[in-house]
Design a protein around this motif. Structure first.
Motif, PDB file in Angstrom:
ATOM      1  N   MET A  91       8.362  42.362 -62.883  1.00  9.72           N
ATOM      2  CA  MET A  91       7.062  41.533 -63.298  1.00  9.72           C
ATOM      3  C   MET A  91       6.272  41.274 -62.094  1.00  9.72           C
ATOM      4  N   ASN A  92       5.055  41.410 -62.246  1.00 13.07           N
ATOM      5  CA  ASN A  92       4.133  40.757 -61.087  1.00 13.07           C
ATOM      6  C   ASN A  92       3.855  39.530 -61.303  1.00 13.07           C
ATOM      7  N   TYR A  93       3.669  38.591 -60.294  1.00 10.26           N
ATOM      8  CA  TYR A  93       3.263  37.456 -60.422  1.00 10.26           C
ATOM      9  C   TYR A  93       2.190  36.900 -59.704  1.00 10.26           C
ATOM     10  N   ARG A  94       1.272  36.114 -60.102  1.00  9.37           N
ATOM     11  CA  ARG A  94       0.143  35.677 -59.570  1.00  9.37           C
ATOM     12  C   ARG A  94       0.265  34.001 -59.516  1.00  9.37           C
ATOM     13  N   LEU A  95      -0.357  33.614 -58.300  1.00  5.47           N
ATOM     14  CA  LEU A  95      -0.271  32.018 -58.110  1.00  5.47           C
ATOM     15  C   LEU A  95      -1.808  31.359 -58.527  1.00  5.47           C
ATOM     16  N   SER A  96      -2.072  30.561 -59.448  1.00  5.01           N
ATOM     17  CA  SER A  96      -2.984  30.156 -59.947  1.00  5.01           C
ATOM     18  C   SER A  96      -3.344  28.660 -59.316  1.00  5.01           C
ATOM     19  N   LEU A  97      -4.317  28.657 -58.588  1.00  2.00           N
ATOM     20  CA  LEU A  97      -4.562  27.184 -57.873  1.00  2.00           C
ATOM     21  C   LEU A  97      -6.042  26.698 -58.113  1.00  2.00           C
ATOM     22  N   GLN A  98      -6.263  25.580 -58.730  1.00  6.65           N
ATOM     23  CA  GLN A  98      -7.584  25.348 -59.191  1.00  6.65           C
ATOM     24  C   GLN A  98      -8.262  26.514 -60.057  1.00  6.65           C
ATOM     25  N   SER A  99      -9.355  27.230 -59.516  1.00  3.33           N
ATOM     26  CA  SER A  99     -10.076  28.154 -60.145  1.00  3.33           C
ATOM     27  C   SER A  99      -9.957  29.614 -59.530  1.00  3.33           C
ATOM     28  N   ALA A 100      -8.826  29.813 -58.439  1.00  6.85           N
ATOM     29  CA  ALA A 100      -8.639  30.898 -57.758  1.00  6.85           C
ATOM     30  C   ALA A 100      -7.122  31.515 -58.300  1.00  6.85           C
ATOM     31  N   THR A 101      -7.168  32.695 -58.161  1.00  8.42           N
ATOM     32  CA  THR A 101      -5.648  33.416 -58.337  1.00  8.42           C
ATOM     33  C   THR A 101      -5.410  34.300 -57.378  1.00  8.42           C
ATOM     34  N   VAL A 127       6.451  34.147 -51.092  1.00 11.22           N
ATOM     35  CA  VAL A 127       5.341  34.320 -49.775  1.00 11.22           C
ATOM     36  C   VAL A 127       3.996  34.345 -50.617  1.00 11.22           C
ATOM     37  N   ALA A 128       2.943  33.558 -50.363  1.00  9.48           N
ATOM     38  CA  ALA A 128       1.708  33.314 -50.531  1.00  9.48           C
ATOM     39  C   ALA A 128       0.748  33.777 -49.513  1.00  9.48           C
ATOM     40  N   PRO A 129      -0.511  34.107 -49.860  1.00  9.69           N
ATOM     41  CA  PRO A 129      -1.769  34.409 -49.017  1.00  9.69           C
ATOM     42  C   PRO A 129      -2.318  33.146 -48.589  1.00  9.69           C
ATOM     43  N   VAL A 130      -2.104  32.077 -49.292  1.00  6.04           N
ATOM     44  CA  VAL A 130      -2.780  30.823 -49.122  1.00  6.04           C
ATOM     45  C   VAL A 130      -1.693  29.737 -48.729  1.00  6.04           C
ATOM     46  N   ARG A 131      -2.284  28.623 -48.228  1.00  6.63           N
ATOM     47  CA  ARG A 131      -1.265  27.125 -48.107  1.00  6.63           C
ATOM     48  C   ARG A 131      -1.433  26.495 -49.297  1.00  6.63           C
ATOM     49  N   VAL A 132      -0.340  26.115 -49.706  1.00  7.70           N
ATOM     50  CA  VAL A 132      -0.099  25.421 -51.116  1.00  7.70           C
ATOM     51  C   VAL A 132       0.221  23.862 -50.616  1.00  7.70           C
ATOM     52  N   ALA A 133      -0.318  22.807 -50.956  1.00  7.72           N
ATOM     53  CA  ALA A 133      -0.131  21.448 -50.552  1.00  7.72           C
ATOM     54  C   ALA A 133       1.176  21.035 -51.554  1.00  7.72           C
ATOM     55  N   VAL A 134       1.924  20.302 -50.764  1.00 11.58           N
ATOM     56  CA  VAL A 134       3.224  19.727 -51.393  1.00 11.58           C
ATOM     57  C   VAL A 134       2.462  18.767 -52.532  1.00 11.58           C
ATOM     58  N   GLY A 135       2.871  18.747 -53.695  1.00  9.79           N
ATOM     59  CA  GLY A 135       2.605  18.105 -54.819  1.00  9.79           C
ATOM     60  C   GLY A 135       1.131  18.672 -55.453  1.00  9.79           C
ATOM     61  N   GLN A 136       0.552  19.691 -55.051  1.00  9.30           N
ATOM     62  CA  GLN A 136      -0.710  20.190 -55.490  1.00  9.30           C
ATOM     63  C   GLN A 136      -0.332  20.861 -56.790  1.00  9.30           C
ATOM     64  N   PRO A 137      -1.199  20.719 -57.823  1.00 13.07           N
ATOM     65  CA  PRO A 137      -0.688  21.419 -59.139  1.00 13.07           C
ATOM     66  C   PRO A 137      -0.912  23.107 -59.050  1.00 13.07           C
ATOM     67  N   CYS A 138      -0.297  23.847 -59.545  1.00 17.63           N
ATOM     68  CA  CYS A 138      -0.251  25.185 -59.489  1.00 17.63           C
ATOM     69  C   CYS A 138       0.373  25.795 -60.581  1.00 17.63           C
ATOM     70  N   LEU A 139       0.250  27.087 -60.892  1.00 20.27           N
ATOM     71  CA  LEU A 139       0.853  27.978 -62.024  1.00 20.27           C
ATOM     72  C   LEU A 139       1.292  29.122 -61.488  1.00 20.27           C
ATOM     73  N   LEU A 140       2.525  29.512 -61.620  1.00 20.44           N
ATOM     74  CA  LEU A 140       2.772  30.970 -61.155  1.00 20.44           C
ATOM     75  C   LEU A 140       2.734  31.618 -62.501  1.00 20.44           C
ATOM     76  N   ARG A 141       1.946  32.814 -62.609  1.00 25.25           N
ATOM     77  CA  ARG A 141       1.957  33.410 -63.738  1.00 25.25           C
ATOM     78  C   ARG A 141       2.364  34.858 -63.758  1.00 25.25           C
ATOM     79  N   GLY A 142       3.278  35.020 -64.741  1.00 24.13           N
ATOM     80  CA  GLY A 142       3.691  36.437 -64.918  1.00 24.13           C
ATOM     81  C   GLY A 142       3.246  37.313 -66.013  1.00 24.13           C
ATOM     82  N   ASP A 143       3.528  38.497 -66.559  1.00 24.49           N
ATOM     83  CA  ASP A 143       2.981  39.292 -67.723  1.00 24.49           C
ATOM     84  C   ASP A 143       3.048  38.468 -69.031  1.00 24.49           C
TER      85      ASP A 143
END
Length: 90
Positions: free
Chosen positions: A1-11, A37-53
């Protein structure tokens, strides 16, 4: 399954994801550890969503460390909640 990281309005795509097997997550995903491993820094406590299929995971980020000579970051923490991901939403 491919996953994508959603932060605010970017994926962003993620690599080298370490998350328990789907069958384990179906029983009780909340509190399970994860790392990827992500291509962007994620702050501790920052709301984010890991989306799969077919499923998404709200994450509680505990740490984010950069790699030397690379614009990639090792993100780790625990799963806060699970939600069904809607197909086609980035």
């Amino acid at each position: 399954m491919n996953y994508r990281l959603s932060l605010q309005s970017a994926t962003y795509p993620v690599e080298d994801i370490r998350i328990p097997a789907e069958s384990i997550l179906a029983d009780q995903p909340v509190g399970q550890p994860f790392s990827f491993v992500a291509p962007v820094r994620v702050a501790v406590g920052q709301p984010c969503l890991l989306r799969g299929d077919s499923v998404g995971y709200q994450l509680m980020v505990n740490s984010c460390s950069g790699f030397t000579y690379s614009v990639r970051y090792l993100v780790s923490g625990t799963i806060a909640t699970t939600a069904v991901a809607v197909a086609g939403i980035a």
